[in-house]
Design a protein around this motif. Structure first.
Motif, short mmCIF file in Angstrom:
data_model
loop_
_atom_site.label_atom_id
_atom_site.label_comp_id
_atom_site.label_asym_id
_atom_site.label_seq_id
_atom_site.Cartn_x
_atom_site.Cartn_y
_atom_site.Cartn_z
N VAL A 137 0.61 -1.46 0.31
CA VAL A 137 0.02 -0.08 0.18
C VAL A 137 1.21 1.22 0.06
CG1 VAL A 137 -1.94 1.43 0.81
CG2 VAL A 137 -1.81 -0.95 1.25
N PRO A 138 0.95 2.12 -0.75
CA PRO A 138 1.35 3.38 -1.47
C PRO A 138 1.70 4.53 0.20
CG PRO A 138 0.24 3.22 -3.11
CD PRO A 138 -0.44 2.73 -1.94
N TYR A 139 2.87 4.91 0.59
CA TYR A 139 3.17 5.18 1.69
C TYR A 139 1.71 6.47 1.99
CZ TYR A 139 4.83 8.19 5.39
OH TYR A 139 5.63 8.50 6.58
N GLU A 140 1.75 7.39 0.97
CA GLU A 140 0.41 8.35 0.91
C GLU A 140 -1.39 7.96 1.57
OE1 GLU A 140 1.33 11.13 2.42
OE2 GLU A 140 3.50 10.87 1.26
N ASP A 141 -0.95 6.26 0.99
CA ASP A 141 -2.63 6.13 0.14
C ASP A 141 -3.66 6.14 1.69
OD1 ASP A 141 -4.77 4.00 0.74
OD2 ASP A 141 -3.93 3.93 -1.14
N GLU A 142 -4.45 6.86 1.63
CA GLU A 142 -5.64 6.43 2.82
C GLU A 142 -6.22 5.49 3.14
OE1 GLU A 142 -8.01 8.94 4.89
OE2 GLU A 142 -6.83 9.75 3.46
N THR A 143 -5.53 4.55 3.37
CA THR A 143 -5.92 2.97 4.05
C THR A 143 -4.96 3.80 5.16
OG1 THR A 143 -5.94 1.65 1.31
CG2 THR A 143 -5.85 1.03 3.93
N TRP A 144 -3.67 3.67 4.89
CA TRP A 144 -3.03 4.38 6.52
C TRP A 144 -3.56 4.71 7.47
CZ3 TRP A 144 1.05 1.37 7.86
CH2 TRP A 144 1.73 0.72 6.31
N TYR A 162 4.83 1.50 7.78
CA TYR A 162 5.47 1.52 6.38
C TYR A 162 6.53 0.09 5.98
CZ TYR A 162 6.67 2.76 1.42
OH TYR A 162 6.44 2.33 0.36
#
Length: 1017
Positions: A675-682, A954
């Motif tokens: 999952v990309p670092y800036e993805d809202e899921t984080w 991450y």
């Protein structure tokens, strides 16, 4: 005293016994952990107790209440008194059980899990493959320095007289976190035997009888004694008479070691404060020699001692064919190799690790043709190197009041000046020679990149292509000798220089490669490429770019193939038609940068005169003089960072909003891979974390990643060891690879990548998620104690090596903590608020370069910060370093961890400050209170904690942390649960029994009362 007056005694004894059991259990646990290799000090235990103070306070209150109640009811009648006391005992036992569970499953989980968790071991296949790679690295990483008349290889003799005490006790690596277990290593003499040689056993027995162990050079204390018998002892034992009868060939072994937390001595005096203390440090103080005749204040440790010199003179006078083995990762003074006609050959052998001495035997007998190249410049006089005056303990004389917050506070902050600027190692000597400032041949003995072979090669540049962005150089390498061998292709760049303009070194390594095996008469074509923008210099002083920028100045750039930094084999040139200034005002940033590079560290300049090439190094004497001002200026004091001066309110956003915590979003850590670092899921995942979980992730980051139940995150193991992964809790260790210095001396990026792959494979076998390596600081001087752990004096050589190792290790999902970020280039005063003063050109072109390349090319997701300061700000809490440069400029996405965290006593390490500027985990496992974040009611604080948690998670989610083994319930937890259930059942049964007994006795008492009443009536 009557019996009824002592009724309080029984419950008191019971309570004392409970407390004693708790104490003994804690002591037993600490002893067990210590036996499993975890480093424990009194300070660690006190810090742990401080961390657990709330738990212990609550438990103490409950136990005290139980004692008071037990005593207070002594006048009550049975059975009420008995049942109350029993309830007090039950509550006490239950409270102890609950608190122990809360502690072990909470703040101490990571520590206990590391020590008691499942142990994993290397497979036999991994061990075999690793040892084979160790020897391959050693074969290509040993350097042939001298070979007159083809003295080597030793093809016509097998019997060898091996002189020098170190022949029986050589150096395999170094000490500290880069140390290795030498008990299983192939010894130097065994390596010779395995190659078919027959070392003179009478000689080796003489040395082992003289002394069996190497003097300790450790973290706490150092004994620098060089064991070597006197000539009288040699003669009394008849050594030389016997040796001449045994063989006409002599090998002399000279060895030097280095270690963490101390630099090598520049003077051998009779000072002796050394004491063996036991415990984790082992010793304290320093001893320069126990041999009165070796005292020589004018000599450094990197010269022959007086006894060694006498031995060399005697051996060279008795034997006509002498070979020298220099077993040291630190560059030494070796002018003596030229002073004796009988010294025909010499081999430089840095720490070779587990089985590397097998390679030495094969090089000496000719089975292997040496192809290593030096990673440092070897000069005749180490006391004349530019930075010699900064290999010293330099303390400020006016900072005591400012830094006195430290409980064990140092009297003052300390400092070092990188006054030589970019002119480090060969970059100074080649430039000074070009400027006529030195007589090169009288100053430099062996240039950077130097190394001989048993054959000869010719190199010619057959093509150079410049597509405007990238330059590709094609070199044909021909074996013109009679023996198959490998050669190193070293490509350097000489930029145009204007007197008084942007500082530039005359010679700069820009790419390199290693050939395969080339048969006699055959050729191999090697192509190397580099970005054109890599030829740019950093203009920190604003000569052409206000505020600093990389500048590729117009002019002719010579591209040369060299056999070393000084010897040109062939050349081409590249012309740049106009200045290219890499900033927003002119030509935009470099293609590899996410944002434009500009001056970030002007405050690190200090009050220092920096060495300049202008007018043929006219300011050399002034710039490189010993410091005379030991007072910190008021301006520097105003911005000086330490616990006493840190104030979060000065930087925190007063309008920050408290982040969401403890949400029930149903996400699991394992879902976050990829999952990309800036993805809202984080953000949804981070919302689930509690404040205490975030604090645990930050504070207990030593050799572990703490668990977080809210997101299904188990605890993970991380390991020390640039040379060998080493579990500090279980004592399990991986293969001892050669010192980083020897790895770099292969000049093979392919071998470095293979080594990284093998470290990854070993981490996989041992279920290790994070590896504290590779280490890539610079050999600023030959005296740094940790030079064995670092690659080279050159940032580019180090950068390609570091990036290659990281690429290899990441194939196995390992978090590679490149270290020590940044400017930890010496060990003197490193933990004593060491202010490192330098200019930004030196930082960017030399000291930050390996980290930049490891981030951009290696794509590392982890980094370890350093103990020292950059200017007047601790590197571990430096926003310009950790946020602006590392993350914003270079594009790093991942986790940083401090070096060993000792904020409770050093006066400057502080989690509160680190997490606000890009520091994420504290390398603490013992619960140092300063490693925990305070003021967690502040929205700004919790926001910073959340950012740190994001970085930690991450990096872990994109590593082998997601391996199924990590998500199985540890055996010790199962045992805990079993004991908890057993205690619960036992207490329940006893409680039922106690209540039944109470009811029974109460009933009997009532019956007795009735009977007595009837009788009275």
């Amino acid at each position: 005293m009557e019996k009824k007056d002592r009724k309080w005694l029984k419950p008191l004894i019971i309570c004392v016994v409970i407390l004693a059991v708790i104490g003994l259990a804690y002591k037993a646990l600490m002893s067990y952990l210590a036996s499993r290799s975890v480093v424990l000090t009194t300070g660690d235990i006190l810090a742990t107790l401080s961390t657990l103070s709330t738990y212990l306070t609550v438990l103490g209150i409950i136990l005290a209440a139980a004692i008071i109640v037990s005593i207070a009811v002594f006048k009550m009648k049975k059975p009420l008194k008995s049942i109350i006391r029993w309830q007090a005992l039950v509550v006490s036992v239950l409270s102890v059980t609950v608190v122990v569970n809360m502690v072990c499953m909470g703040p101490e989980y990571a520590l206990i899990n590391n020590a008691l968790g499942e142990q994993y071991f290397l497979t036999e296949d991994t061990i075999s493959a690793s040892e084979k790679l160790v020897e391959e690295i050693a074969e290509e990483g040993m350097v042939l320095l001298k070979n007159e008349g083809g003295a080597l290889p030793l093809a016509d003799t097998t019997k060898l007289n091996v002189f020098g005490w170190s022949s029986t006790n050589p150096v395999y690596g170094g000490t500290g976190s880069g140390s290795v277990d030498v008990t299983t290593c192939v010894t130097l003499l065994q390596g010779l035997k395995n190659a078919g040689f027959e070392p003179n056993e009478a000689l080796s027995d003489f040395y082992t009888g003289y002394r069996g162990d190497r003097p300790q050079v450790g973290m706490g204390g150092q004994d620098w004694t060089i064991p070597e018998p006197t000539m009288e002892e040699y003669d009394n034992a008849g050594i030389f008479e016997q040796a001449k009868e045994y063989s006409d060939t002599a090998v002399i072994v000279i060895a030097r070691t280095g270690g963490e937390n101390t630099d090598l001595p520049t003077s051998i005096t009779d000072e002796d404060t050394y004491k063996e203390t036991g415990g984790w440090a082992g010793a304290s103080g320093v001893r320069y020699t126990t041999n009165p005749d070796d005292v020589a204040p004018e000599k450094s440790l990197l010269e022959l001692s007086n006894r060694e010199q006498a031995m060399v003179e005697r051996v060279t006078s008795e034997f006509d064919n002498v070979i020298v083995v220099v077993n040291s990762s630190n560059a030494m003074e070796l002018g003596w190799l030229e002073q004796y006609d009988s010294i025909k050959g010499a081999v430089w052998c840095a720490g070779p690790g587990q089985t590397g001495f097998n390679a030495l035997g094969r090089i000496l007998n000719g089975t292997v043709n040496p192809s290593g190249r030096l990673v440092d410049t070897f000069v005749y006089d180490l006391h004349a190197i530019p930075a010699i005056n900064y290999v010293a303990d330099l303390q400020y004389d006016n900072t005591h009041d400012m830094v006195n917050a430290s409980p064990d506070g140092w009297l003052n902050a300390t400092f070092t000046n990188y006054a030589e600027s970019i002119y480090v190692g060969y970059k100074y000597y080649e430039t000074a020679a070009a400027e006529g400032a030195i007589d090169y041949d009288k100053v430099v003995q062996f240039p950077f990149g130097y190394g001989l072979s048993y054959t000869s090669f010719e190199q010619s540049i057959t093509d150079l292509k410049d597509d405007g962005n990238q330059i590709t150089v094609t070199v044909e390498v021909k074996n013109t000798g009679s023996t198959a061998g490998k050669d190193a292709v070293e490509v350097y760049m000489t930029p145009p220089y204007t007197n008084g303009g942007i500082e530039k070194a005359e010679v700069n390594l820009i790419q390199y490669a290693k050939t395969g095996m080339i048969e006699p008469g055959a050729s191999e074509t090697v192509s190397v490429s580099f970005a054109k923008e890599d030829m740019a210099s950093y203009d920190y002083s604003g000569i052409k770019a206000k505020g600093g920028a990389y500048v590729l100045e117009a002019g002719t750039y010579d591209i040369t193939a060299r056999s070393d930094s000084h010897t040109v084999l062939d050349s081409r040139s590249v012309t740049v038609e106009k200045d290219i200034i890499y900033n927003e005002e002119h030509d935009g940033g470099r293609s590899s940068d996410k944002i434009v590079a500009e001056n970030r560290f002007d405050y690190a300049l200090g009050d220092v005169t920096y060495l300049s090439r202008a007018n043929h190094f006219a300011n050399y004497k002034e710039a490189m003089a010993a410091p005379t001002n030991f007072s910190m200026s008021d301006e520097v004091k105003e911005g000086f960072y330490c616990q006493a001066t840190y104030d979060a309110s000065l930087t925190d956003d007063a309008n920050a909003v408290m982040p969401v915590t403890g949400a029930k979003n149903g996400l699991n850590f394992r879902e976050m891979t990829g999952v990309p670092y800036e993805d809202e899921t984080w953000n949804k995942l981070l919302d689930q974390l509690t404040v205490s979980e975030m604090n645990a992730l930050i504070a207990t980051g030593g050799y572990a990643i703490a668990k977080a139940d809210s997101i299904g995150l188990p605890a993970f193991v991380e390991c020390d060891g640039p040379a060998a992964i080493k579990n500090n809790y279980t004592g399990q260790s991986g293969t001892a690879f050669p010192a980083a210095t020897m790895i770099a001396a292969t000049w093979s990026q392919e071998l470095a990548e293979k080594r990284g792959e093998m470290m990854g494979r070993q981490c996989q076998d041992m279920n290790v998620v994070g590896w504290y390596g590779p280490a890539m600081n610079i050999h600023r001087t030959p005296f740094s104690g940790r030079n064995f752990e670092y690659y080279s004096e050159d940032g580019v050589l180090s950068g390609y090596m570091g990036a290659s190792e990281i690429i290899g290790a990441r194939k196995y999902g390992v978090q590679t903590y490149m270290k020590h970020f940044a400017l930890n280039d010496s060990e003197i005063n490193r933990t004593k608020m060491l202010c490192t003063w330098t200019n930004e050109q030196a930082m960017r072109e030399i000291y930050l370069k390996p980290f930049e390349m490891s981030t951009k090319m290696g794509q590392t997701t982890a980094a370890m910060t350093s103990f020292n300061y950059i200017g007047n700000v601790w590197a571990g809490a430096n926003s310009d370093l950790l946020q602006t440069v590392l993350r914003d400029e270079w594009g790093f996405e991942g986790v940083t961890v401090s070096d060993w965290f000792s904020g409770n006593k050093d006066g400057y390490m502080l989690a509160d400050s680190a997490i606000r500027v890009g520091g994420d985990k504290m390398l603490s496992s013992q619960g140092d209170p300063k490693a925990y974040v305070s003021n967690t009611d502040s929205p700004a604080t919790v926001t910073a904690m959340r950012n740190a948690a994001h970085n930690i998670l991450y990096s872990a989610a994109n590593s082998n942390a997601i391996d199924e083994r990590n998500f199985q319930t540890p055996g010790w937890v199962k045992a805990f649960i079993t004991v908890d259930v057993a205690v619960g059942i036992l207490l329940a049964l006893l409680e039922v029994y106690a209540v039944m007994q109470f009811i029974k006795k109460k009933k009997e008492e009532n019956e007795t009362v009735k009977v007595e009443t009837v009788h009275e009536q």
